[in-house]
Design a protein around this motif. Structure first.
Motif, PDB file in Angstrom:
ATOM      1  N   VAL A  72       0.852  -1.191   0.000  1.00 42.76           N
ATOM      2  CA  VAL A  72       0.000   0.000   0.000  1.00 42.76           C
ATOM      3  C   VAL A  72       0.890   1.245   0.000  1.00 42.76           C
ATOM      4  O   VAL A  72       1.716   1.432   0.878  1.00 42.76           O
ATOM      5  CB  VAL A  72      -0.928   0.017   1.227  1.00 42.76           C
ATOM      6  CG1 VAL A  72      -1.744   1.320   1.245  1.00 42.76           C
ATOM      7  CG2 VAL A  72      -1.860  -1.180   1.220  1.00 42.76           C
ATOM      8  N   GLY A  73       0.727   2.085  -1.005  1.00 46.25           N
ATOM      9  CA  GLY A  73       1.553   3.287  -1.122  1.00 46.25           C
ATOM     10  C   GLY A  73       2.800   3.093  -1.952  1.00 46.25           C
ATOM     11  O   GLY A  73       3.578   4.043  -2.118  1.00 46.25           O
ATOM     12  N   SER A  74       3.027   1.907  -2.509  1.00 47.23           N
ATOM     13  CA  SER A  74       4.261   1.648  -3.270  1.00 47.23           C
ATOM     14  C   SER A  74       4.130   2.021  -4.745  1.00 47.23           C
ATOM     15  O   SER A  74       5.074   1.868  -5.512  1.00 47.23           O
ATOM     16  CB  SER A  74       4.658   0.176  -3.149  1.00 47.23           C
ATOM     17  OG  SER A  74       3.712  -0.665  -3.788  1.00 47.23           O
ATOM     18  N   GLU A  75       2.956   2.503  -5.166  1.00 44.10           N
ATOM     19  CA  GLU A  75       2.728   3.002  -6.520  1.00 44.10           C
ATOM     20  C   GLU A  75       3.058   1.973  -7.601  1.00 44.10           C
ATOM     21  O   GLU A  75       3.512   2.327  -8.694  1.00 44.10           O
ATOM     22  CB  GLU A  75       3.517   4.301  -6.754  1.00 44.10           C
ATOM     23  CG  GLU A  75       3.123   5.410  -5.788  1.00 44.10           C
ATOM     24  CD  GLU A  75       3.779   6.744  -6.083  1.00 44.10           C
ATOM     25  OE1 GLU A  75       4.127   7.002  -7.260  1.00 44.10           O
ATOM     26  OE2 GLU A  75       3.952   7.532  -5.145  1.00 44.10           O
ATOM     27  N   GLY A  76       2.839   0.710  -7.305  1.00 41.76           N
ATOM     28  CA  GLY A  76       3.061  -0.327  -8.304  1.00 41.76           C
ATOM     29  C   GLY A  76       4.513  -0.626  -8.590  1.00 41.76           C
ATOM     30  O   GLY A  76       4.826  -1.285  -9.581  1.00 41.76           O
ATOM     31  N   THR A  77       5.425  -0.175  -7.733  1.00 39.00           N
ATOM     32  CA  THR A  77       6.850  -0.393  -7.975  1.00 39.00           C
ATOM     33  C   THR A  77       7.357  -1.704  -7.381  1.00 39.00           C
ATOM     34  O   THR A  77       8.482  -2.114  -7.676  1.00 39.00           O
ATOM     35  CB  THR A  77       7.685   0.759  -7.385  1.00 39.00           C
ATOM     36  OG1 THR A  77       7.476   0.823  -5.969  1.00 39.00           O
ATOM     37  CG2 THR A  77       7.302   2.093  -8.026  1.00 39.00           C
ATOM     38  N   LEU A  78       6.558  -2.353  -6.534  1.00 41.56           N
ATOM     39  CA  LEU A  78       6.984  -3.604  -5.900  1.00 41.56           C
ATOM     40  C   LEU A  78       6.203  -4.807  -6.406  1.00 41.56           C
ATOM     41  O   LEU A  78       6.703  -5.936  -6.349  1.00 41.56           O
ATOM     42  CB  LEU A  78       6.819  -3.510  -4.380  1.00 41.56           C
ATOM     43  CG  LEU A  78       7.605  -2.417  -3.670  1.00 41.56           C
ATOM     44  CD1 LEU A  78       7.332  -2.453  -2.172  1.00 41.56           C
ATOM     45  CD2 LEU A  78       9.107  -2.560  -3.938  1.00 41.56           C
ATOM     46  N   GLY A  79       4.996  -4.604  -6.853  1.00 40.85           N
ATOM     47  CA  GLY A  79       4.156  -5.686  -7.328  1.00 40.85           C
ATOM     48  C   GLY A  79       2.885  -5.121  -7.917  1.00 40.85           C
ATOM     49  O   GLY A  79       2.578  -3.941  -7.757  1.00 40.85           O
ATOM     50  N   ILE A  80       2.138  -5.990  -8.608  1.00 38.60           N
ATOM     51  CA  ILE A  80       0.920  -5.567  -9.295  1.00 38.60           C
ATOM     52  C   ILE A  80      -0.274  -6.143  -8.552  1.00 38.60           C
ATOM     53  O   ILE A  80      -0.472  -7.359  -8.510  1.00 38.60           O
ATOM     54  CB  ILE A  80       0.929  -6.050 -10.756  1.00 38.60           C
ATOM     55  CG1 ILE A  80       2.190  -5.547 -11.480  1.00 38.60           C
ATOM     56  CG2 ILE A  80      -0.316  -5.574 -11.484  1.00 38.60           C
ATOM     57  CD1 ILE A  80       2.417  -6.201 -12.836  1.00 38.60           C
ATOM     58  N   VAL A  81      -1.068  -5.283  -7.946  1.00 41.21           N
ATOM     59  CA  VAL A  81      -2.221  -5.716  -7.158  1.00 41.21           C
ATOM     60  C   VAL A  81      -3.356  -6.120  -8.092  1.00 41.21           C
ATOM     61  O   VAL A  81      -3.782  -5.336  -8.952  1.00 41.21           O
ATOM     62  CB  VAL A  81      -2.685  -4.594  -6.213  1.00 41.21           C
ATOM     63  CG1 VAL A  81      -3.976  -4.985  -5.505  1.00 41.21           C
ATOM     64  CG2 VAL A  81      -1.597  -4.277  -5.193  1.00 41.21           C
ATOM     65  N   THR A  82      -3.870  -7.343  -7.920  1.00 43.25           N
ATOM     66  CA  THR A  82      -4.963  -7.832  -8.761  1.00 43.25           C
ATOM     67  C   THR A  82      -6.252  -8.086  -7.973  1.00 43.25           C
ATOM     68  O   THR A  82      -7.320  -8.184  -8.567  1.00 43.25           O
ATOM     69  CB  THR A  82      -4.560  -9.122  -9.483  1.00 43.25           C
ATOM     70  OG1 THR A  82      -4.212 -10.123  -8.516  1.00 43.25           O
ATOM     71  CG2 THR A  82      -3.379  -8.868 -10.414  1.00 43.25           C
ATOM     72  N   GLU A  83      -6.162  -8.225  -6.651  1.00 38.91           N
ATOM     73  CA  GLU A  83      -7.340  -8.357  -5.794  1.00 38.91           C
ATOM     74  C   GLU A  83      -7.026  -7.709  -4.456  1.00 38.91           C
ATOM     75  O   GLU A  83      -5.864  -7.684  -4.023  1.00 38.91           O
ATOM     76  CB  GLU A  83      -7.719  -9.832  -5.558  1.00 38.91           C
ATOM     77  CG  GLU A  83      -8.188 -10.573  -6.787  1.00 38.91           C
ATOM     78  CD  GLU A  83      -8.520 -12.036  -6.487  1.00 38.91           C
ATOM     79  OE1 GLU A  83      -8.649 -12.389  -5.289  1.00 38.91           O
ATOM     80  OE2 GLU A  83      -8.646 -12.822  -7.441  1.00 38.91           O
ATOM     81  N   ALA A  84      -8.078  -7.206  -3.797  1.00 34.50           N
ATOM     82  CA  ALA A  84      -7.901  -6.602  -2.476  1.00 34.50           C
ATOM     83  C   ALA A  84      -9.081  -6.955  -1.593  1.00 34.50           C
ATOM     84  O   ALA A  84     -10.237  -6.898  -2.035  1.00 34.50           O
ATOM     85  CB  ALA A  84      -7.769  -5.087  -2.598  1.00 34.50           C
ATOM     86  N   THR A  85      -8.794  -7.345  -0.370  1.00 36.05           N
ATOM     87  CA  THR A  85      -9.839  -7.529   0.634  1.00 36.05           C
ATOM     88  C   THR A  85      -9.874  -6.280   1.499  1.00 36.05           C
ATOM     89  O   THR A  85      -8.865  -5.892   2.095  1.00 36.05           O
ATOM     90  CB  THR A  85      -9.565  -8.762   1.512  1.00 36.05           C
ATOM     91  OG1 THR A  85      -9.455  -9.914   0.676  1.00 36.05           O
ATOM     92  CG2 THR A  85     -10.691  -8.977   2.509  1.00 36.05           C
ATOM     93  N   LEU A  86     -11.022  -5.628   1.548  1.00 34.41           N
ATOM     94  CA  LEU A  86     -11.176  -4.335   2.209  1.00 34.41           C
ATOM     95  C   LEU A  86     -12.141  -4.439   3.382  1.00 34.41           C
ATOM     96  O   LEU A  86     -13.163  -5.137   3.312  1.00 34.41           O
ATOM     97  CB  LEU A  86     -11.714  -3.300   1.220  1.00 34.41           C
ATOM     98  CG  LEU A  86     -10.973  -3.153  -0.108  1.00 34.41           C
ATOM     99  CD1 LEU A  86     -11.750  -2.215  -1.030  1.00 34.41           C
ATOM    100  CD2 LEU A  86      -9.556  -2.655   0.102  1.00 34.41           C
ATOM    101  N   LYS A  87     -11.844  -3.721   4.451  1.00 31.57           N
ATOM    102  CA  LYS A  87     -12.785  -3.595   5.558  1.00 31.57           C
ATOM    103  C   LYS A  87     -13.960  -2.708   5.128  1.00 31.57           C
ATOM    104  O   LYS A  87     -13.807  -1.800   4.294  1.00 31.57           O
ATOM    105  CB  LYS A  87     -12.119  -2.940   6.766  1.00 31.57           C
ATOM    106  CG  LYS A  87     -10.926  -3.671   7.337  1.00 31.57           C
ATOM    107  CD  LYS A  87     -10.339  -2.842   8.484  1.00 31.57           C
ATOM    108  CE  LYS A  87      -9.015  -3.359   8.944  1.00 31.57           C
ATOM    109  NZ  LYS A  87      -8.409  -2.492   9.987  1.00 31.57           N
ATOM    110  N   LEU A  88     -15.096  -2.943   5.755  1.00 34.95           N
ATOM    111  CA  LEU A  88     -16.261  -2.092   5.563  1.00 34.95           C
ATOM    112  C   LEU A  88     -16.695  -1.548   6.917  1.00 34.95           C
ATOM    113  O   LEU A  88     -16.349  -2.111   7.964  1.00 34.95           O
ATOM    114  CB  LEU A  88     -17.403  -2.875   4.915  1.00 34.95           C
ATOM    115  CG  LEU A  88     -17.105  -3.479   3.537  1.00 34.95           C
ATOM    116  CD1 LEU A  88     -18.277  -4.331   3.069  1.00 34.95           C
ATOM    117  CD2 LEU A  88     -16.795  -2.397   2.511  1.00 34.95           C
ATOM    118  N   ALA A  89     -17.455  -0.456   6.894  1.00 29.08           N
ATOM    119  CA  ALA A  89     -17.941   0.172   8.131  1.00 29.08           C
ATOM    120  C   ALA A  89     -19.460   0.297   8.075  1.00 29.08           C
ATOM    121  O   ALA A  89     -20.047   0.381   6.987  1.00 29.08           O
ATOM    122  CB  ALA A  89     -17.304   1.545   8.296  1.00 29.08           C
ATOM    123  N   PRO A  90     -20.118   0.336   9.234  1.00 33.03           N
ATOM    124  CA  PRO A  90     -21.576   0.549   9.245  1.00 33.03           C
ATOM    125  C   PRO A  90     -21.918   1.964   8.780  1.00 33.03           C
ATOM    126  O   PRO A  90     -21.215   2.926   9.109  1.00 33.03           O
ATOM    127  CB  PRO A  90     -21.961   0.354  10.716  1.00 33.03           C
ATOM    128  CG  PRO A  90     -20.786  -0.298  11.369  1.00 33.03           C
ATOM    129  CD  PRO A  90     -19.585   0.125  10.592  1.00 33.03           C
TER     130      PRO A  90
END
Length: 568
Positions: A299-317
């Motif tokens: 997170v914050g690496s601007e794609g310089t370390l790896g290519i994100v293809t899926e993300a699990t995100l928290k949700l809030a009420p």
């Protein structure tokens, strides 16, 4: 096809190696559009991306691309480092990465088409231009990518990375293209990977309050899809922002004062590494102490370390009650001082945004709220929670605002007015762009400081912006010490660009002098690499560089961003 010598294809004056058009102090290179070398006439069709990111010109089949046109495209992209020779290793005397030669890029594109289908790889001129240049960005490279890939799955991205690694071809991840520091530009050419077709919600776990998504879904679209669950994803940057780009820059938004930034809402990531390996950074529980925090590293690496293809995100009420309030002040310092006190007192506001008189005038001219607001420095508040809690927060905030000379404290009279008002804040940059005259450009930047220094830096920066005598404003997420400036200027005006440049970098340096940061959420990209050196120093940058080399030894992933392979 027998390849022509690259020099025979270069137009007069075109650089043999990549050149970055920086807006940085003392450089002042002209901001020009890229040289267009692609030729031939072809029938095109529109792609309708369901991600809501609009349409882009594409082709159902691109087998018509000849080796000659491909070679010209490659040279237009400025792959000077690969042209010099055929070996794929490091250039020891210069300390810069050696990428594959033109003929290898031709092979890579042919191989990718064979593996993934002709329709997955584009070398259309409009596609290259759209993915290599941004009118939103404070800087641009004069190079274009060689081709654009449109994967549909993690497996596709893995195949792309394997082929690019084999031929030493740079890879640039792309999600939406709304970044402001040339985060997705291609200074070394190579392949841009556009996730337009990877825009789905893969899994929703209501009981656990998390969701698994692909990178090209917009945060607003995500919230629309899950609104019936009583949950929402609270990170809210610009309306067009997509999850992949938000992860890349660790963005925030208007909700940051209560909900934090992107890093606080990412549970785990599926990442394709430079050589095509696929990893998952952790499992799904919200809490773990198992090993290194790889999620936070990406997170914050601007794609310089790896290519994100899926993300699990928290949700809030979704909060029970939400109220929007607007407070006008006689001076920008009064507004900033009030914001600081609200934070110091621990009043639980959801959002706290600052807009100066210039931005309030933009809102009035845009006309989206159905009423006219005072053209004074203004704080926007969003209060949320239980009805009793919201009432208490409003009462405390009113008292603090009054002690700092607040001229008025108004609330949206209806849910519709509240939505329109907050939309006006979210659309401020776009509204500003709509008002610009032909030929004018907008420079948008951000900094962050400790909250105790907010009144000082905002007051000084506002004066310097006003002294420019042009359309310049301050706005931003003042609740967490992050604010933005947007300046509209004529690049052909006498010394206008140089004057703007000085004010911007003086503001950045001032933030650093106050123990702040050169960017709160826009990222480094190409535009703030020199400022990052000032902020962190060579030793810290050196550690980051070592991490980059460990993950990406051939410097293939979004090269040229955040820092260079070797300091000048």
């Amino acid at each position: 096809m027998r390849a022509m010598p690259p020099s025979a294809l270069l137009p007069r004056g075109f650089p043999a190696t990549p050149r970055i058009l920086y807006r940085s102090r003392g450089v002042g290179l002209p901001l020009s559009r890229v040289v267009r070398l692609n030729s031939g006439s072809h029938t095109s069709e529109k792609r309708d991306y369901s991600s809501g990111s609009g349409s882009s010109t594409g082709h159902s089949s691109r087998s018509w691309i000849s080796g000659q046109t491909l070679l010209i495209s490659t040279v237009a992209a400025g792959i000077g480092y690969g042209i010099a020779g055929s070996r794929a290793s490091w250039v020891k005397d210069t300390g810069v990465p050696q990428y594959g030669p033109t003929k290898d890029f031709e092979k890579a594109i042919l191989e990718l088409r064979a593996k993934l289908g002709d329709e997955t790889i584009s070398t259309e001129e409009d596609d290259l231009q759209r993915h290599g240049f941004s009118e939103w960005s404070s800087v641009n490279s004069d190079c274009l990518p060689v081709a654009i890939a449109y994967p549909s799955s993690t497996e596709d991205v893995s195949e792309i990375a394997k082929v690019c690694s084999k031929y030493k071809m740079p890879m640039v991840p792309y999600c939406g293209g709304s970044s402001l520091e040339a985060n997705f530009s291609a200074p070394y050419g190579g392949l841009t990977i556009d996730f337009a077709y990877m825009n789905k919600v893969l899994e929703l776990h209501e009981a656990d309050m998390d969701v698994v998504v692909q990178p090209s879904i917009q945060w607003m679209e995500l919230n629309e899809k899950i609104k019936d669950t009583g949950l929402f994803f609270p990170v809210d940057p610009g309306p067009s922002a997509m999850i992949g780009g938000m992860i890349g820059t660790n963005c925030s938004g208007t909700n940051a004062v209560r909900y934090g930034t992107m890093k606080d809402w990412v549970i785990n990531l599926t990442v394709v590494l430079a050589d095509g390996r696929v990893i998952k950074t952790r499992r799904r529980p919200r809490k773990t102490s198992a090993g290194y925090n790889l999620t936070g590293l990406f997170v914050g690496s601007e794609g310089t370390l790896g290519i994100v293809t899926e993300a699990t995100l928290k949700l809030a009420p979704i909060p029970e009650e939400t109220r929007v309030g607007v407070v006008a002040f006689p001076t920008i310092r009064d507004a900033a001082s009030t914001a600081m006190l609200v934070i110091r007192k621990g009043i639980p506001v959801q959002c706290m945004e600052i807009l100066d008189d210039v931005q309030m005038d933009v809102i009035n001219k845009a006309g989206g709220t159905g009423r006219s607001w005072k053209t004074l420095p203004t704080l926007f508040f969003k209060f949320s929670g239980t009805k009793a809690g919201v009432a208490d927060s409003i009462s405390l905030t009113k008292s603090l605002a009054k002690s700092n000379h607040a001229e008025s404290f108004e609330f949206a009279k209806s849910e519709r007015e509240a939505q329109d008002l907050w939309s006006a804040r979210k659309q401020s940059l776009w509204s500003m762009m709509a008002l610009r005259k032909e030929g004018a450009e907008v420079w948008s930047t951000d900094v962050a400081v400790p909250i105790s220094r907010l009144p000082d830096i905002i007051e000084i920066s506002k004066k310097e912006l006003d002294d420019l005598g042009i359309f310049a404003s301050i706005l931003g997420h003042i609740g967490d010490g992050n604010f933005h400036s947007s300046i509209m200027y004529d690049p052909k005006g006498p010394n206008e660009k140089e004057r703007v440049e000085k004010v911007v970098y003086d503001m950045v340096d001032r933030a650093l002098d106050m123990e702040g940061s050169c960017t709160g959420e826009h990222g480094i990209g190409l535009g703030k690499k020199s400022s990052l050196k000032k902020e962190l120093g060579p030793e810290t940058i050196g550690v980051m560089r070592s991490v980059k080399k460990a993950f990406d030894p051939h410097w293939l992933l979004n090269p040229g961003k955040i820092f260079d392979f070797k300091d000048d």
